[in-house]
Design an enzyme around this catalytic site. Structure first.
Site, PDB file in Angstrom:
ATOM      1  N   GLY A   1       4.583   4.501  -4.386  1.00 41.16           N
ATOM      2  CA  GLY A   1       3.313   3.859  -3.625  1.00 41.16           C
ATOM      3  C   GLY A   1       2.226   3.127  -4.212  1.00 41.16           C
ATOM      4  O   GLY A   1       1.665   2.339  -3.514  1.00 41.16           O
TER       5      GLY A   1
ATOM      6  N   TYR B   1       7.400  10.736  -1.352  1.00 39.16           N
ATOM      7  CA  TYR B   1       7.116   9.945  -2.431  1.00 39.16           C
ATOM      8  C   TYR B   1       5.742   9.875  -3.230  1.00 39.16           C
ATOM      9  O   TYR B   1       4.971  10.691  -2.647  1.00 39.16           O
ATOM     10  CB  TYR B   1       7.544   8.300  -2.397  1.00 39.16           C
ATOM     11  CG  TYR B   1       6.548   7.764  -0.882  1.00 39.16           C
ATOM     12  CD1 TYR B   1       5.513   6.893  -1.139  1.00 39.16           C
ATOM     13  CD2 TYR B   1       6.757   8.118   0.306  1.00 39.16           C
ATOM     14  CE1 TYR B   1       4.853   6.396  -0.255  1.00 39.16           C
ATOM     15  CE2 TYR B   1       6.250   7.644   1.337  1.00 39.16           C
ATOM     16  CZ  TYR B   1       5.080   6.770   0.988  1.00 39.16           C
ATOM     17  OH  TYR B   1       4.274   6.358   1.798  1.00 39.16           O
TER      18      TYR B   1
ATOM     19  N   GLY C   1       1.000  -1.146  -0.116  1.00 35.84           N
ATOM     20  CA  GLY C   1       0.009  -0.107   0.022  1.00 35.84           C
ATOM     21  C   GLY C   1       0.820   1.283  -0.015  1.00 35.84           C
ATOM     22  O   GLY C   1       2.125   1.112   0.374  1.00 35.84           O
ATOM     23  N   CYS C   2       0.186   2.443  -0.171  1.00 37.46           N
ATOM     24  CA  CYS C   2       1.021   3.724  -0.651  1.00 37.46           C
ATOM     25  C   CYS C   2       1.483   3.998   1.006  1.00 37.46           C
ATOM     26  O   CYS C   2       2.602   4.442   1.342  1.00 37.46           O
ATOM     27  CB  CYS C   2       0.313   4.706  -1.481  1.00 37.46           C
ATOM     28  SG  CYS C   2      -1.374   5.238  -0.644  1.00 37.46           S
ATOM     29  N   TYR C   3       0.256   4.261   1.650  1.00 38.79           N
ATOM     30  CA  TYR C   3       0.776   4.693   3.009  1.00 38.79           C
ATOM     31  C   TYR C   3       1.688   3.971   3.629  1.00 38.79           C
ATOM     32  O   TYR C   3       2.684   4.354   4.389  1.00 38.79           O
ATOM     33  CB  TYR C   3      -0.412   4.952   3.944  1.00 38.79           C
ATOM     34  CG  TYR C   3      -1.310   6.237   3.542  1.00 38.79           C
ATOM     35  CD1 TYR C   3      -0.956   7.418   3.791  1.00 38.79           C
ATOM     36  CD2 TYR C   3      -2.724   5.907   3.073  1.00 38.79           C
ATOM     37  CE1 TYR C   3      -1.791   8.612   3.292  1.00 38.79           C
ATOM     38  CE2 TYR C   3      -3.625   7.110   2.767  1.00 38.79           C
ATOM     39  CZ  TYR C   3      -3.030   8.265   2.976  1.00 38.79           C
ATOM     40  OH  TYR C   3      -3.820   9.172   2.272  1.00 38.79           O
TER      41      TYR C   3
END
Length: 315
Positions: A291, A285, A115-117
């Site tokens: 991400g 980023y 996941g991005c986070y």
């Protein structure tokens, strides 16, 4: 040899960005469903089984369904959903996360795109936990802001349709975000962090922020010690993860969530006040690059045994 790649869910944000990064590559043949058969399960099954690599850009249940449709033992899979991110039979697709992770991705058949986070937390916290600088049960919080694309299709539609969308919108205030299990597992934490995400009135790019009250520890590490541990950890990351110099500053212009948009670069920062035994770990980023879609292409390159930077921009 040309590899056949099928993006299942290519019309979504992640799928479109992956397709854009793969466009024009001579080492890859993108195969797609005939529009007239788009809703046919059998059509998806045919392409999933015909592909050398299938990239799933689908909701969790649909991603699980796609995996079940693969009847051969050769099609490799990259899943961009959250469906398999804590499944021990799937390799986690953050290549710089640990020694041997890149090789595991390259040799594995099933890879779960991160996941991005979570990547911002994992990138900054895991080196400190592994190095014994903070304990696995340390109470962590993470505040983060992403472009509205990080909130999913419904949030994208909201921001792009409203005349005056909110410039800053916190969400997931029930503190039960679906990314928490992968954060806890891959950062090697005993307890999940308190995670408070937000989106801004811009399309993509993100900053994650983890404050540390080091005074809660019996022996508080200095900011320089934290920075050295993180820098050493990513010394061989080939430019995908870089660590900014450790400096006593009040403001850094590059802490703009859009700084690395369009690239697969992640930059990490350590800020500290040793007198107060406080520190902040930050990561900048592209939530659609490193991400999401950029990470998927990097994982695809590794699984195909080619240069992991192919088709990607590294700042």
């Amino acid at each position: 040899m040309t590899a056949r790649v099928f993006i299942d869910g290519e019309a979504g944000t992640t799928g479109l960005q992956i397709r854009e990064r793969l466009a024009g590559r001579r080492d890859i043949e993108l195969i797609s469903i005939d529009p007239a058969r788009r809703k046919e399960l059998s059509a998806r099954a045919e392409l999933l089984n015909a592909a050398d690599v299938a990239i799933l850009c689908l909701p969790d249940d649909a991603a699980k369904e796609s995996v079940s449709l693969i009847e051969n033992s050769k099609t490799k899979v990259i899943d961009a959903s959250t469906a398999h991110r804590v499944d021990p039979e799937w390799n986690y697709g953050f290549a710089e996360m640990a020694k041997g992770q890149k090789q595991a991705i390259a040799e594995g058949r099933f890879v779960s795109n991160p996941g991005c986070y979570p990547q911002g937390l994992i990138a900054t916290v895991r080196p400190l936990v592994e190095g014994g600088l903070i304990p696995a049960d340390f109470p962590l919080t993470m505040n983060a802001i992403s472009g509205y694309s990080g909130g999913g299709r419904q949030m994208i539609e909201t921001y792009e349709s409203e005349a005056q969308p909110a410039p800053y919108m916190p969400y997931a205030l029930g503190f039960n975000h679906k990314h928490l299990p992968e954060m806890q597992l891959n950062a090697k934490l005993d307890v999940a962090p308190l995670f408070q995400p937000a989106v801004g009135n811009y399309a993509q790019g993100m900053v994650t922020c983890i404050p540390l009250q080091l005074s809660a520890l019996k022996s508080a590490p200095s900011g320089k010690t934290l920075h050295e541990a993180i820098s050493d950890y990513y010394a061989d990351s080939e430019g995908f993860v870089e660590v900014a110099p450790f400096e006593a500053v009040q403001k850094v212009p590059e802490l703009n969530p859009e700084t690395f948009n369009g690239t697969n670069t992640m930059r990490l920062y350590v800020f500290a006040n040793d007198d107060r035994a406080q520190a902040v770990l930050m990561a900048v980023y592209d939530n659609l690059g490193k991400g999401a879609s950029g990470a998927a292409v990097q994982n695809l390159n590794l699984m195909l045994g080619i240069d992991q930077k192919s088709g990607l921009t590294v700042d």
